[in-house]
Write a protein that holds these residues in place. Structure first.
Motif, PDB file in Angstrom:
ATOM      1  N   SER A 389       0.730  -1.530   0.017  1.00  0.00           N
ATOM      2  CA  SER A 389      -0.252  -0.037   0.239  1.00  0.00           C
ATOM      3  C   SER A 389       0.676   1.193   0.068  1.00  0.00           C
ATOM      4  CB  SER A 389      -1.026   0.142   1.096  1.00  0.00           C
ATOM      5  OG  SER A 389      -0.265   0.113   2.427  1.00  0.00           O
ATOM      6  N   THR A 390       0.453   2.362  -0.391  1.00  0.00           N
ATOM      7  CA  THR A 390       1.006   3.734  -0.436  1.00  0.00           C
ATOM      8  C   THR A 390       0.276   4.720   0.780  1.00  0.00           C
ATOM      9  OG1 THR A 390      -0.473   4.414  -2.301  1.00  0.00           O
ATOM     10  CG2 THR A 390       1.656   3.167  -2.677  1.00  0.00           C
ATOM     11  N   ASP A 391       1.193   5.651   0.914  1.00  0.00           N
ATOM     12  CA  ASP A 391       0.697   6.630   1.786  1.00  0.00           C
ATOM     13  C   ASP A 391       0.134   6.205   3.189  1.00  0.00           C
ATOM     14  OD1 ASP A 391       1.735   8.328  -0.222  1.00  0.00           O
ATOM     15  OD2 ASP A 391      -0.054   8.410  -1.269  1.00  0.00           O
ATOM     16  N   GLN A 392       0.723   5.519   3.682  1.00  0.00           N
ATOM     17  CA  GLN A 392       0.353   5.271   5.268  1.00  0.00           C
ATOM     18  C   GLN A 392       0.816   5.886   6.364  1.00  0.00           C
ATOM     19  OE1 GLN A 392      -1.927   2.792   5.584  1.00  0.00           O
ATOM     20  NE2 GLN A 392      -2.265   3.136   3.046  1.00  0.00           N
ATOM     21  N   ILE A 393       0.395   5.921   7.497  1.00  0.00           N
ATOM     22  CA  ILE A 393       1.120   6.535   8.736  1.00  0.00           C
ATOM     23  C   ILE A 393       1.187   5.470   9.655  1.00  0.00           C
ATOM     24  CG2 ILE A 393       0.864   7.869  10.692  1.00  0.00           C
ATOM     25  CD1 ILE A 393      -1.028   9.758   8.877  1.00  0.00           C
ATOM     26  N   PRO A 407       4.726   9.122   8.639  1.00  0.00           N
ATOM     27  CA  PRO A 407       4.145   8.849   7.494  1.00  0.00           C
ATOM     28  C   PRO A 407       5.205   8.281   6.521  1.00  0.00           C
ATOM     29  CG  PRO A 407       4.142  11.212   8.377  1.00  0.00           C
ATOM     30  CD  PRO A 407       5.026  10.606   9.272  1.00  0.00           C
ATOM     31  N   ARG A 409       5.541   6.812   2.313  1.00  0.00           N
ATOM     32  CA  ARG A 409       4.956   6.755   1.015  1.00  0.00           C
ATOM     33  C   ARG A 409       4.835   5.015   0.470  1.00  0.00           C
ATOM     34  NH1 ARG A 409       7.592   9.210  -4.511  1.00  0.00           N
ATOM     35  NH2 ARG A 409       5.604   8.923  -5.879  1.00  0.00           N
ATOM     36  N   TYR A 410       5.671   4.319   1.057  1.00  0.00           N
ATOM     37  CA  TYR A 410       5.419   2.855   0.454  1.00  0.00           C
ATOM     38  C   TYR A 410       5.440   1.840   1.812  1.00  0.00           C
ATOM     39  CZ  TYR A 410       7.100   4.839  -3.794  1.00  0.00           C
ATOM     40  OH  TYR A 410       7.334   5.856  -5.127  1.00  0.00           O
ATOM     41  N   TRP A 411       4.575   1.176   1.979  1.00  0.00           N
ATOM     42  CA  TRP A 411       4.360   0.322   3.023  1.00  0.00           C
ATOM     43  C   TRP A 411       4.197  -1.186   2.587  1.00  0.00           C
ATOM     44  CZ3 TRP A 411       5.631  -1.451   7.445  1.00  0.00           C
ATOM     45  CH2 TRP A 411       5.095  -2.179   8.246  1.00  0.00           C
ATOM     46  N   HIS A 422       9.785  -0.444   4.265  1.00  0.00           N
ATOM     47  CA  HIS A 422       9.310   0.941   3.874  1.00  0.00           C
ATOM     48  C   HIS A 422      10.145   1.900   3.716  1.00  0.00           C
ATOM     49  CE1 HIS A 422       9.867   2.670   7.954  1.00  0.00           C
ATOM     50  NE2 HIS A 422       9.461   1.738   8.181  1.00  0.00           N
ATOM     51  N   ASP A 452      11.413   3.877  -4.294  1.00  0.00           N
ATOM     52  CA  ASP A 452      10.838   4.003  -5.627  1.00  0.00           C
ATOM     53  C   ASP A 452      11.145   2.891  -6.632  1.00  0.00           C
ATOM     54  OD1 ASP A 452       9.793   6.558  -4.855  1.00  0.00           O
ATOM     55  OD2 ASP A 452      11.386   7.690  -5.514  1.00  0.00           O
TER      56      ASP A 452
END
Length: 467
Positions: A389-393, A407, A409-411, A422, A452
């Motif tokens: 998933s992306t954009d996780q906290i 925060p 970007r990649y998880w 991450h 990336d």
């Protein structure tokens, strides 16, 4: 002279003809007399339940049968000694057989008494015992024989055994145990047909299979051929061979001369195989990039053999009689789990603080990392990418109990404890001994630029080996 000879011949012929006619008249008269006689009697040599009632009236025959069957005892012997003597009347034998005898008489042809006198005729009265009494007697005889058989030598069939590296036929052996069912059948038959003795010793158990049985010989050849197959497992890159001696010990035959596998022994083998190789309990041997072979602890990417399913599949495979190399049927919480890591995986070397991604044996990606600090170390184990998933906290607690929220970007989580791969833009460098004082809460911190590259190419389900 000629005339005298002719007269003499004619006179002699005439006398012979007269004598023959007299004899014929006498015979016909006698036969007719007998036919009339047997019109009221049973024909000669008529036997009912093995009792000769020929020439008797129905009443006389009934009395004779009653005397011989009802009161005459039946003697049953065991060990050639009298075991029991019992009158048929004690078994509820029906005394009146007039109706059955009358039916026999009505069906006979009196004029055929001569033929019957030569050939005889046999008739059987239907069973007229109290069946409960008979059943109890038969059961008692069976129980007595079973007790006697305990101390006797059993009869054995010819069988196939593994002897010094080869299957051979071991001949049958005649023992002195009594065939219980055969003796019981004989007792029932003798009660019905009027015989007065039953000797159980006449019914020794006979071998069903002999050494000359063609099917047994054919089966021996099949077993010798089958035991020479190459039977192999491939588990986690290792070859596990089933030895010929082991395979031979599984092969058995039944009384129908059919080949079978001893399921208890096959199950024991598969159980041992599971105990040695399952990764739910055993560490995984892994050939690492920098440190050679290492032992990786159990993680969530694990399996065990489905023993019942594998026993069935292995048995079917063996009985085909062809070489095989198989992987076992396994069970796991992991979708599409394999019994070996294979050549597509992520390798995380905690000692060298480095990560690699190989796909089909080819290096696709590598980078320095920062793993968990000493107080929250990254747990080693064989895991896998459970999701992306992306954009996780990412949230949790610091060592001092305070909360954190990071925060990313990649998880990509890799186990059930919250550890994952991450990006980490708060790290100014990676590798070396940074993990000792700038380590994570257990996750694998990866340079953002490197994430990336990795995120798009790394698929869910890919094994992740952390050691």
């Amino acid at each position: 002279m000629k005339r005298f000879g002719e007269d003499f011949f004619q006179e002699k012929t005439k006398k012979i003809v007269i004598i023959c006619l007299v004899v014929l008249v006498v015979f016909v008269s006698f036969y007719s007399f007998k036919s009339v006689h047997y019109a009221e009697r049973l024909l000669p040599k008529t036997k009912v339940n093995n009792i000769n009632v020929g020439g008797l009236t129905v009443d006389q025959a009934n009395r004779k049968i009653n005397a011989k069957l009802t009161e005459a005892p039946v003697a049953i012997s065991l060990d050639n000694k009298l075991w029991k003597k019992i009158k048929r009347s004690e078994l509820g034998w029906q005394k009146d057989h007039l109706e059955a005898l009358m039916q026999i008489k009505q069906k006979q042809v009196p004029f055929a008494w001569g033929i019957n006198n030569l050939l005889g005729s046999q008739h059987q009265l239907s069973s007229s015992y109290d069946q409960a009494y008979v059943d109890q007697l038969v059961e008692n005889l069976g129980n007595e024989i079973l007790q006697k058989n305990v101390t006797r030598t059993p009869t054995t069939n010819a069988k196939i055994e593994w002897v010094e590296g080869d299957f051979v036929i071991v001949p049958e052996k005649q023992g002195d145990t009594i065939d219980v069912e055969a003796a019981q059948r004989a007792l029932i038959k003798n009660l019905e047909n009027g015989k007065q003795t039953v000797n159980a010793e006449d019914y020794y158990a006979q071998p069903i299979l002999t050494k000359d049985d063609s099917q047994l010989k054919k089966l021996k050849d099949q077993m010798n051929k089958l035991v020479k197959i190459e039977a192999t497992y491939t588990i986690n890159g290792k070859q596990v061979v089933i030895p010929a001696e082991e395979l031979a010990s599984w092969l058995t035959t039944n009384e129908k001369a059919e080949m079978q596998l001893d399921q208890e022994k096959v199950t024991a083998f598969v159980t041992n195989l599971n105990g040695e190789y399952n990764t739910k309990e055993n560490p995984t041997a892994f050939t690492s990039t920098k440190r050679g072979e290492v032992s990786v602890p159990v993680g969530i990417y694990s399996w065990s053999i489905n023993i019942p399913a594998e026993v069935e599949a292995l048995s079917t495979q063996i009985l085909k009689g062809k070489n095989f190399n198989r992987t076992p049927v396994v069970e796991s919480e992991v979708p599409n789990v394999q019994t070996s890591i294979g050549n597509t995986y992520v390798e995380v070397d905690l000692q060298n603080q480095y990560m690699w991604y190989y796909k089909e044996g080819q290096l696709q990606f590598e980078t320095d990392i920062v793993s968990g600090k000493p107080s929250t170390p990254t747990p080693p184990g064989v895991n896998y990418v459970t999701s992306k998933s992306t954009d996780q906290i990412l949230r949790g607690l610091n060592d001092d109990g305070s909360k954190y929220a990071s925060p990313v970007r990649y998880w990509m989580p890799i186990d059930k404890t919250g550890v994952g791969i991450h990006d980490s833009d708060w790290q100014y460098a990676y590798g070396g001994d940074l993990w000792l004082y700038r380590g994570s809460h257990g996750c694998i911190n990866t340079p953002p630029a490197k994430m990336d590259e990795l995120y798009p190419i790394l698929e869910v389900g890919t094994p992740v080996i952390v050691f």
